[in-house]
Design a protein around this motif. Structure first.
Motif, mmCIF file in Angstrom:
data_model
loop_
_atom_site.group_PDB
_atom_site.id
_atom_site.type_symbol
_atom_site.label_atom_id
_atom_site.label_comp_id
_atom_site.label_asym_id
_atom_site.label_seq_id
_atom_site.Cartn_x
_atom_site.Cartn_y
_atom_site.Cartn_z
ATOM 1 N N GLN A 26 8.610 9.806 -84.504
ATOM 2 C CA GLN A 26 9.914 9.566 -83.906
ATOM 3 C C GLN A 26 10.498 10.869 -83.383
ATOM 4 O O GLN A 26 10.505 11.888 -84.074
ATOM 5 C CB GLN A 26 10.864 8.946 -84.932
ATOM 6 N N GLY A 27 10.934 10.845 -82.151
ATOM 7 C CA GLY A 27 11.512 12.032 -81.543
ATOM 8 C C GLY A 27 10.523 12.841 -80.728
ATOM 9 O O GLY A 27 10.916 13.711 -79.948
ATOM 10 N N ALA A 28 9.231 12.568 -80.900
ATOM 11 C CA ALA A 28 8.197 13.260 -80.134
ATOM 12 C C ALA A 28 7.872 12.470 -78.870
ATOM 13 O O ALA A 28 8.211 11.292 -78.747
ATOM 14 C CB ALA A 28 6.943 13.445 -80.973
ATOM 15 N N PRO A 47 6.534 17.933 -79.336
ATOM 16 C CA PRO A 47 6.820 17.507 -80.717
ATOM 17 C C PRO A 47 8.307 17.304 -80.955
ATOM 18 O O PRO A 47 9.155 17.851 -80.244
ATOM 19 C CB PRO A 47 6.293 18.688 -81.545
ATOM 20 N N ALA A 48 8.601 16.510 -81.953
ATOM 21 C CA ALA A 48 9.995 16.306 -82.323
ATOM 22 C C ALA A 48 10.645 17.624 -82.729
ATOM 23 O O ALA A 48 11.833 17.856 -82.496
ATOM 24 C CB ALA A 48 10.078 15.296 -83.468
ATOM 25 N N SER A 49 9.837 18.524 -83.297
ATOM 26 C CA SER A 49 10.352 19.820 -83.747
ATOM 27 C C SER A 49 10.764 20.722 -82.592
ATOM 28 O O SER A 49 11.401 21.755 -82.800
ATOM 29 C CB SER A 49 9.295 20.531 -84.597
ATOM 30 N N ALA A 50 10.412 20.338 -81.351
ATOM 31 C CA ALA A 50 10.787 21.144 -80.189
ATOM 32 C C ALA A 50 12.296 21.230 -80.031
ATOM 33 O O ALA A 50 12.808 22.128 -79.359
ATOM 34 C CB ALA A 50 10.160 20.559 -78.921
ATOM 35 N N ALA A 51 13.003 20.305 -80.654
ATOM 36 C CA ALA A 51 14.464 20.336 -80.601
ATOM 37 C C ALA A 51 15.013 21.615 -81.226
ATOM 38 O O ALA A 51 16.134 22.042 -80.925
ATOM 39 C CB ALA A 51 15.036 19.110 -81.316
ATOM 40 N N GLN A 52 14.205 22.249 -82.085
ATOM 41 C CA GLN A 52 14.615 23.494 -82.739
ATOM 42 C C GLN A 52 14.204 24.723 -81.925
ATOM 43 O O GLN A 52 14.441 25.848 -82.338
ATOM 44 C CB GLN A 52 13.975 23.572 -84.127
ATOM 45 N N GLY A 53 13.552 24.471 -80.776
ATOM 46 C CA GLY A 53 13.088 25.574 -79.941
ATOM 47 C C GLY A 53 11.577 25.617 -79.884
ATOM 48 O O GLY A 53 10.912 25.499 -80.911
ATOM 49 N N VAL A 54 11.027 25.775 -78.688
ATOM 50 C CA VAL A 54 9.574 25.801 -78.491
ATOM 51 C C VAL A 54 9.048 27.222 -78.654
ATOM 52 O O VAL A 54 9.540 28.151 -77.997
ATOM 53 C CB VAL A 54 9.201 25.255 -77.096
ATOM 54 N N ARG A 55 8.042 27.376 -79.508
ATOM 55 C CA ARG A 55 7.479 28.704 -79.774
ATOM 56 C C ARG A 55 6.351 29.079 -78.823
ATOM 57 O O ARG A 55 6.058 30.260 -78.653
ATOM 58 C CB ARG A 55 6.943 28.774 -81.206
ATOM 59 N N GLY A 56 5.680 28.087 -78.242
ATOM 60 C CA GLY A 56 4.556 28.410 -77.399
ATOM 61 C C GLY A 56 3.949 27.188 -76.737
ATOM 62 O O GLY A 56 4.427 26.064 -76.898
ATOM 63 N N LEU A 57 2.880 27.420 -75.988
ATOM 64 C CA LEU A 57 2.140 26.376 -75.281
ATOM 65 C C LEU A 57 0.656 26.563 -75.538
ATOM 66 O O LEU A 57 0.118 27.659 -75.380
ATOM 67 C CB LEU A 57 2.410 26.463 -73.779
ATOM 68 N N VAL A 58 -0.012 25.486 -75.949
ATOM 69 C CA VAL A 58 -1.463 25.499 -76.124
ATOM 70 C C VAL A 58 -2.061 24.505 -75.140
ATOM 71 O O VAL A 58 -1.750 23.311 -75.182
ATOM 72 C CB VAL A 58 -1.873 25.132 -77.564
ATOM 73 N N LEU A 94 -0.341 19.891 -85.691
ATOM 74 C CA LEU A 94 -0.003 21.303 -85.840
ATOM 75 C C LEU A 94 1.178 21.673 -84.955
ATOM 76 O O LEU A 94 1.989 22.528 -85.316
ATOM 77 C CB LEU A 94 -1.219 22.163 -85.487
ATOM 78 N N ALA A 95 1.265 21.023 -83.797
ATOM 79 C CA ALA A 95 2.377 21.285 -82.891
ATOM 80 C C ALA A 95 3.709 20.938 -83.551
ATOM 81 O O ALA A 95 4.721 21.611 -83.326
ATOM 82 C CB ALA A 95 2.202 20.486 -81.609
ATOM 83 N N GLU A 96 3.709 19.890 -84.372
ATOM 84 C CA GLU A 96 4.938 19.497 -85.064
ATOM 85 C C GLU A 96 5.387 20.569 -86.047
ATOM 86 O O GLU A 96 6.570 20.908 -86.127
ATOM 87 C CB GLU A 96 4.732 18.169 -85.796
ATOM 88 N N THR A 97 4.443 21.092 -86.809
ATOM 89 C CA THR A 97 4.802 22.074 -87.839
ATOM 90 C C THR A 97 5.065 23.462 -87.258
ATOM 91 O O THR A 97 5.887 24.212 -87.782
ATOM 92 C CB THR A 97 3.697 22.169 -88.903
ATOM 93 N N GLU A 98 4.364 23.804 -86.163
ATOM 94 C CA GLU A 98 4.489 25.154 -85.603
ATOM 95 C C GLU A 98 5.374 25.223 -84.362
ATOM 96 O O GLU A 98 5.544 26.283 -83.774
ATOM 97 C CB GLU A 98 3.090 25.696 -85.261
ATOM 98 N N ARG A 99 5.887 24.088 -83.912
ATOM 99 C CA ARG A 99 6.834 24.001 -82.798
ATOM 100 C C ARG A 99 6.278 24.557 -81.481
ATOM 101 O O ARG A 99 6.869 25.429 -80.857
ATOM 102 C CB ARG A 99 8.147 24.710 -83.137
ATOM 103 N N PHE A 100 5.142 24.012 -81.054
ATOM 104 C CA PHE A 100 4.638 24.346 -79.718
ATOM 105 C C PHE A 100 4.290 23.066 -78.979
ATOM 106 O O PHE A 100 4.087 22.017 -79.590
ATOM 107 C CB PHE A 100 3.417 25.278 -79.792
ATOM 108 N N VAL A 101 4.257 23.130 -77.668
ATOM 109 C CA VAL A 101 3.886 21.971 -76.863
ATOM 110 C C VAL A 101 2.389 22.061 -76.561
ATOM 111 O O VAL A 101 1.818 23.158 -76.506
ATOM 112 C CB VAL A 101 4.696 21.883 -75.552
ATOM 113 N N VAL A 102 1.761 20.908 -76.402
ATOM 114 C CA VAL A 102 0.312 20.859 -76.156
ATOM 115 C C VAL A 102 0.065 20.169 -74.818
ATOM 116 O O VAL A 102 0.503 19.038 -74.596
ATOM 117 C CB VAL A 102 -0.430 20.091 -77.268
ATOM 118 N N LEU A 103 -0.657 20.858 -73.966
ATOM 119 C CA LEU A 103 -0.983 20.351 -72.631
ATOM 120 C C LEU A 103 -2.456 19.949 -72.593
ATOM 121 O O LEU A 103 -3.331 20.746 -72.918
ATOM 122 C CB LEU A 103 -0.704 21.437 -71.592
ATOM 123 N N TYR A 104 -2.709 18.692 -72.201
ATOM 124 C CA TYR A 104 -4.070 18.170 -72.103
ATOM 125 C C TYR A 104 -4.380 17.795 -70.658
ATOM 126 O O TYR A 104 -4.161 16.650 -70.237
ATOM 127 C CB TYR A 104 -4.235 16.921 -72.972
#
Length: 362
Positions: free
Chosen positions: A75-77, A98-109, A131-141
């Motif tokens: 939820q939220g992702a 990730p839902a955690s991105a609401a706290q700020g994005v740390r990076g992009l993988v 891992l993106a949820e816990t580490e706050r990064f966005v993942v591009l596929y």
């Protein structure tokens, strides 16, 4: 994973007649046999099995299997689907926010799938979204187009796709820049990783766009420049490729983490060693190497860490004993994923974020 095909068997229309499909299947079998790369019946880890002719036919005709991605979305992702276009071409892609991105994005993988895989399949296999949820990064596929390669392989073996500002590297770098800008990702926090053909392309991006990608993760991949066409690609996969040290691009080295299985009969393990050797040859003049043996998830491994005089880890190489052509520590439900052994996704993320990339080339 089906071998890196040249994409020469591209359908001429939206569907292929049965006789055309059989002819294409026969061509694949004969080409693989010619280069001694027919998959063995006993091979692989993580559910790999030789692809049947009907399965290949389905893939070549562009059939899809279900609209549900099968990727858990908290939820939220978001798991967005979109398309990117630039002067070099265009590609579809998935973006996990990730839902955690609401706290700020740390990076992009950026995650580059292997042959026959899809972005959704690769997301399931690697578990990178968790891992993106816990580490706050966005993942591009990014998704390879079957119109550009019949087996959905990134064209790492094509000269036109090995250079800056041309072909697939230009498309992928442009897409990464766009996503990073949209999500205010710092320049030093853009990373790229891949499996097999995707790993080979990730290495190319590290060479051609070291100013965009701060670090590279290569799982079961090949060094830059070891192939320039289909025959040389098959030779490189079998461990008979060109010497990467003789053909590598100029410029500072990009930090690189490598995973390769000792039992990989699709891409010879010497290719992983070649990636490490090439990265070190362009890095600091001297490095300190520390080798560690261990065991995780029932698989032994050797981890070699090469550190520059400034204390910066330049190259980290993992050789996983008994692992075939599959993502180490992968997740059930995805192809080419072996649940045993070290968690390649977690180790890559740790490597990417553990050091500030602003000191690259120290």
């Amino acid at each position: 994973m089906f071998k890196f095909d040249a994409g020469a068997m591209r359908p001429s229309g939206p569907a292929m007649r049965a006789d055309q499909l059989e002819a294409a299947n026969d061509l694949v079998r004969r080409t693989l046999a010619q280069h001694g790369l027919m998959p063995a019946a006993s091979e692989p880890q993580g559910g790999e099995t030789p692809m049947s002719a009907p399965g290949l036919a389905d893939m070549l005709s562009g059939l899809t299997r279900g609209a549900d991605t099968g990727v858990p979305i908290p939820q939220g992702a978001e798991f967005r689907q979109d398309r990117f276009a630039c002067d070099a071409g265009s590609r579809n892609y998935r973006l996990y926010v990730p839902a955690s991105a609401a706290q700020g994005v740390r990076g992009l993988v950026v995650m580059l799938h292997g042959c026959t895989q899809t972005p959704e399949d690769f997301a399931r296999a690697t578990g990178m979204n968790n891992l993106a949820e816990t580490e706050r990064f966005v993942v591009l596929y990014p998704e390879q187009s079957r119109g550009d390669n019949a087996q959905s392989c990134w064209n790492w073996f094509s000269r036109g796709d090995q250079r800056r500002d041309r072909g697939e590297p230009a498309i992928l770098a442009g897409l990464a820049r766009r996503v990073a800008q949209d999500h205010q990702v710092p320049k030093a926090r853009i990373f790229v990783a891949g499996l097999s053909a995707g790993a080979a392309m990730a290495v190319i991006l590290g060479q051609a766009y070291g100013d965009v990608f701060a670090a590279v993760g290569a799982h079961s991949g090949l060094p830059f420049g070891v192939a320039h066409d289909v025959p040389s690609a098959f030779a490189a996969m079998a461990g008979r490729g060109a010497d990467a040290a003789q053909v590598h691009a100029t410029g500072p080295a990009t930090r690189t983490i490598i995973f390769h299985g000792s039992a990989d009969s699709t891409v010879h393990p010497m290719n992983g060693a070649g990636i490490a050797r090439d990265a070190l040859s362009r890095g600091a003049g001297q490095t300190v190497q520390i080798c560690t043996d261990g065991e995780v998830g029932g698989r032994a491994f050797t981890r070699t860490v090469s550190t520059a005089p400034c204390g910066r880890t330049q190259v980290e190489e993992w050789v996983v004993d008994g692992l075939g052509h599959a993502w180490s520590g992968g997740q059930a439900g995805g192809s080419f994923a072996d649940p045993n052994g070290p968690d390649a996704s977690a180790e890559m993320v740790r490597f990417f974020f553990e050091q500030d990339a602003s000191g690259k080339g120290c």
